[in-house]
Write a protein that holds these residues in place. Structure first.
Motif, PDB file in Angstrom:
ATOM      1  N   TYR A   1      19.250 -33.292 -67.354  1.00 29.03           N
ATOM      2  CA  TYR A   1      19.422 -33.662 -65.945  1.00 29.03           C
ATOM      3  C   TYR A   1      18.177 -33.307 -65.130  1.00 29.03           C
ATOM      4  O   TYR A   1      17.682 -34.122 -64.338  1.00 29.03           O
ATOM      5  N   ILE A   2      17.658 -32.115 -65.306  1.00 29.95           N
ATOM      6  CA  ILE A   2      16.492 -31.674 -64.528  1.00 29.95           C
ATOM      7  C   ILE A   2      15.280 -32.536 -64.840  1.00 29.95           C
ATOM      8  O   ILE A   2      14.565 -32.996 -63.932  1.00 29.95           O
ATOM      9  N   ARG A   3      15.023 -32.793 -66.121  1.00 31.34           N
ATOM     10  CA  ARG A   3      13.838 -33.559 -66.500  1.00 31.34           C
ATOM     11  C   ARG A   3      13.943 -35.011 -66.051  1.00 31.34           C
ATOM     12  O   ARG A   3      12.938 -35.646 -65.733  1.00 31.34           O
TER      13      ARG A   3
ATOM     14  N   ALA B   1      11.419 -29.152 -76.795  1.00 34.73           N
ATOM     15  CA  ALA B   1      10.354 -29.993 -77.324  1.00 34.73           C
ATOM     16  C   ALA B   1       9.772 -30.783 -76.162  1.00 34.73           C
ATOM     17  O   ALA B   1      10.299 -31.819 -75.757  1.00 34.73           O
ATOM     18  N   VAL B   2       8.685 -30.283 -75.590  1.00 33.19           N
ATOM     19  CA  VAL B   2       8.126 -30.859 -74.365  1.00 33.19           C
ATOM     20  C   VAL B   2       7.695 -32.301 -74.564  1.00 33.19           C
ATOM     21  O   VAL B   2       7.830 -33.153 -73.680  1.00 33.19           O
ATOM     22  N   GLU B   3       7.228 -32.622 -75.754  1.00 35.42           N
ATOM     23  CA  GLU B   3       6.707 -33.967 -75.975  1.00 35.42           C
ATOM     24  C   GLU B   3       7.815 -34.987 -76.135  1.00 35.42           C
ATOM     25  O   GLU B   3       7.594 -36.184 -76.078  1.00 35.42           O
TER      26      GLU B   3
ATOM     27  N   CYS C   1       9.673 -23.853 -58.207  1.00 32.76           N
ATOM     28  CA  CYS C   1       8.540 -24.526 -58.849  1.00 32.76           C
ATOM     29  C   CYS C   1       7.219 -24.020 -58.281  1.00 32.76           C
ATOM     30  O   CYS C   1       6.246 -23.816 -59.022  1.00 32.76           O
ATOM     31  N   GLY C   2       7.190 -23.820 -56.978  1.00 30.97           N
ATOM     32  CA  GLY C   2       5.976 -23.298 -56.354  1.00 30.97           C
ATOM     33  C   GLY C   2       5.608 -21.923 -56.882  1.00 30.97           C
ATOM     34  O   GLY C   2       4.436 -21.641 -57.143  1.00 30.97           O
ATOM     35  N   ARG C   3       6.614 -21.061 -57.064  1.00 26.24           N
ATOM     36  CA  ARG C   3       6.345 -19.722 -57.586  1.00 26.24           C
ATOM     37  C   ARG C   3       5.846 -19.795 -59.031  1.00 26.24           C
ATOM     38  O   ARG C   3       4.962 -19.035 -59.423  1.00 26.24           O
ATOM     39  N   VAL C   4       6.434 -20.701 -59.810  1.00 26.28           N
ATOM     40  CA  VAL C   4       5.993 -20.843 -61.208  1.00 26.28           C
ATOM     41  C   VAL C   4       4.547 -21.309 -61.262  1.00 26.28           C
ATOM     42  O   VAL C   4       3.716 -20.745 -61.991  1.00 26.28           O
ATOM     43  N   VAL C   5       4.227 -22.343 -60.505  1.00 25.97           N
ATOM     44  CA  VAL C   5       2.855 -22.880 -60.496  1.00 25.97           C
ATOM     45  C   VAL C   5       1.876 -21.828 -60.013  1.00 25.97           C
ATOM     46  O   VAL C   5       0.733 -21.753 -60.490  1.00 25.97           O
ATOM     47  N   ASP C   6       2.325 -20.967 -59.091  1.00 24.22           N
ATOM     48  CA  ASP C   6       1.442 -19.925 -58.546  1.00 24.22           C
ATOM     49  C   ASP C   6       1.281 -18.736 -59.482  1.00 24.22           C
ATOM     50  O   ASP C   6       0.515 -17.818 -59.187  1.00 24.22           O
TER      51      ASP C   6
ATOM     52  N   GLU D   1       8.516 -35.203 -62.049  1.00 24.60           N
ATOM     53  CA  GLU D   1       7.193 -34.719 -61.645  1.00 24.60           C
ATOM     54  C   GLU D   1       7.168 -33.191 -61.550  1.00 24.60           C
ATOM     55  O   GLU D   1       6.226 -32.545 -62.035  1.00 24.60           O
ATOM     56  N   GLN D   2       8.191 -32.614 -60.913  1.00 23.08           N
ATOM     57  CA  GLN D   2       8.245 -31.156 -60.815  1.00 23.08           C
ATOM     58  C   GLN D   2       8.385 -30.523 -62.197  1.00 23.08           C
ATOM     59  O   GLN D   2       7.766 -29.482 -62.472  1.00 23.08           O
ATOM     60  N   SER D   3       9.165 -31.158 -63.050  1.00 26.08           N
ATOM     61  CA  SER D   3       9.343 -30.618 -64.395  1.00 26.08           C
ATOM     62  C   SER D   3       8.022 -30.575 -65.156  1.00 26.08           C
ATOM     63  O   SER D   3       7.666 -29.558 -65.760  1.00 26.08           O
ATOM     64  N   GLU D   4       7.301 -31.677 -65.117  1.00 27.73           N
ATOM     65  CA  GLU D   4       6.039 -31.736 -65.842  1.00 27.73           C
ATOM     66  C   GLU D   4       5.014 -30.774 -65.252  1.00 27.73           C
ATOM     67  O   GLU D   4       4.246 -30.130 -65.964  1.00 27.73           O
ATOM     68  N   ARG D   5       5.011 -30.671 -63.913  1.00 27.80           N
ATOM     69  CA  ARG D   5       4.024 -29.793 -63.271  1.00 27.80           C
ATOM     70  C   ARG D   5       4.270 -28.329 -63.619  1.00 27.80           C
ATOM     71  O   ARG D   5       3.327 -27.574 -63.916  1.00 27.80           O
ATOM     72  N   THR D   6       5.515 -27.907 -63.593  1.00 28.04           N
ATOM     73  CA  THR D   6       5.806 -26.508 -63.906  1.00 28.04           C
ATOM     74  C   THR D   6       5.571 -26.209 -65.383  1.00 28.04           C
ATOM     75  O   THR D   6       5.040 -25.153 -65.736  1.00 28.04           O
ATOM     76  N   LEU D   7       5.937 -27.137 -66.255  1.00 26.62           N
ATOM     77  CA  LEU D   7       5.688 -26.919 -67.685  1.00 26.62           C
ATOM     78  C   LEU D   7       4.199 -26.899 -67.999  1.00 26.62           C
ATOM     79  O   LEU D   7       3.728 -26.111 -68.822  1.00 26.62           O
ATOM     80  N   ALA D   8       3.453 -27.770 -67.303  1.00 21.60           N
ATOM     81  CA  ALA D   8       2.008 -27.837 -67.534  1.00 21.60           C
ATOM     82  C   ALA D   8       1.291 -26.588 -67.043  1.00 21.60           C
ATOM     83  O   ALA D   8       0.164 -26.301 -67.465  1.00 21.60           O
ATOM     84  N   SER D   9       1.914 -25.824 -66.131  1.00 19.45           N
ATOM     85  CA  SER D   9       1.270 -24.621 -65.600  1.00 19.45           C
ATOM     86  C   SER D   9       1.100 -23.546 -66.663  1.00 19.45           C
ATOM     87  O   SER D   9       0.259 -22.647 -66.523  1.00 19.45           O
ATOM     88  N   GLY D  10       1.902 -23.615 -67.715  1.00 24.93           N
ATOM     89  CA  GLY D  10       1.840 -22.586 -68.744  1.00 24.93           C
ATOM     90  C   GLY D  10       2.623 -21.336 -68.399  1.00 24.93           C
ATOM     91  O   GLY D  10       2.659 -20.380 -69.183  1.00 24.93           O
ATOM     92  N   ASN D  11       3.250 -21.329 -67.220  1.00 22.39           N
ATOM     93  CA  ASN D  11       3.990 -20.144 -66.776  1.00 22.39           C
ATOM     94  C   ASN D  11       5.495 -20.279 -66.993  1.00 22.39           C
ATOM     95  O   ASN D  11       6.236 -19.344 -66.714  1.00 22.39           O
TER      96      ASN D  11
END
Length: 283
Positions: free
Chosen positions: A197-199, A277-279, A177-182, A204-214
């Protein structure tokens, strides 16, 4: 390399079986002591003195002397002034022996893990795995394959994965997740159960990485029974235990044949996958 026109007594082979037996005897002689294969390979590279061969092989003067005499008797080498070099026959033997040893090294590397992979993987040319790194768990370090995978993540700016990711990716999720956000461009193809399962487990990690756009997540109903990781410079294949789902082995390589297969395989699954479908709330 010098020409050679002689032979061992000039005798004619008696029969095919005797020829094969003689060849096995020569192979046995050459491989019985490591210094013999090393000496012949060194002479195939370039002419060398007896002192150079002693230093290279680490054997005594008398031992290297006996070896060189045996090579000469077989017509594998010839002496010019104070140097020895392979004949055409010797160079031919050295090349074949090097290929045989490379094959055996590859087989030994894959021996314990090869049967764990599905037929699709075992159908790839074994020669392409000659430089592969094979990582398996052990009692003292059960996460060795995961750690190897994590080290490759640190060295890439692009990552693609298809398979059941939990056993491989979940233990290093924080780093991933850190690499994705970076900024690491990441695309993962998972079955619906894993995505859910992951979501649900790591919202929180799922939303943060998806929100990064990466991060792009795609869903495939029937991903392969192995994990396929594509890094910038290497390809990783993860073999799972069929009952527990734990990682049995992680094999990675930069071989171009394996990479071509991996990219083609990944693209095939990608064409069949649907976007997440992220939403939509996690199921």
């Amino acid at each position: 390399m010098v020409p050679y026109s002689g032979g061992r007594g000039g005798r004619e082979p008696e029969a095919g079986v005797n020829m094969q037996s003689d060849a096995i005897d020569d192979v046995a002689y050459l491989t019985r002591s490591h210094h013999r294969t090393a000496a012949l390979a060194a002479l195939a590279d370039r002419p060398r003195t007896r002192a150079e061969l002693r230093e290279l092989t680490g054997v005594s003067q008398s031992t290297i002397g006996r070896t060189l005499r045996a090579f000469e008797n077989r017509g594998w080498i010839a002496r010019t002034d104070h140097r020895y070099e392979t004949t055409q026959l010797g160079a031919f033997v050295a090349s074949g022996m090097r290929e045989l040893l490379d094959r055996i090294e590859t087989e030994r590397k894959l021996r314990e893990t090869w049967s764990w992979f599905p037929a699709e993987i075992r159908g790839l040319p074994l020669e392409s795995f000659s430089e592969a790194v094979v990582t398996v768990p052990d009692v003292d370090d059960p996460y060795r394959p995961v750690n190897r995978f994590a080290s490759l993540l640190r060295e890439t700016d692009r990552f693609r994965f298809v398979g059941f990711e939990l056993a491989l990716l979940e233990p290093c999720r924080d780093e991933l997740c850190g690499r994705v956000v970076d900024g690491m461009a990441t695309e993962i193809i998972d079955p619906p159960s894993v995505v859910s399962y992951i979501r649900t487990t790591y919202p929180e990690q799922s939303e943060r990485t998806l929100a990064s756009g990466n991060l792009t997540v795609l869903i495939h109903e029937e991903p392969p029974e192995y994990g396929l990781s594509i890094f910038e410079n290497r390809v990783g294949i993860c073999g799972y235990h069929p009952d527990s789902g734990t990682v049995r082995a992680f094999v990675d390589t930069d071989d171009p044949t394996i990479r071509k297969w991996a990219v083609s395989t990944y693209d095939e699954y990608r064409r069949e996958a649907r976007p997440l479908a992220v939403e939509t709330p996690a199921e």
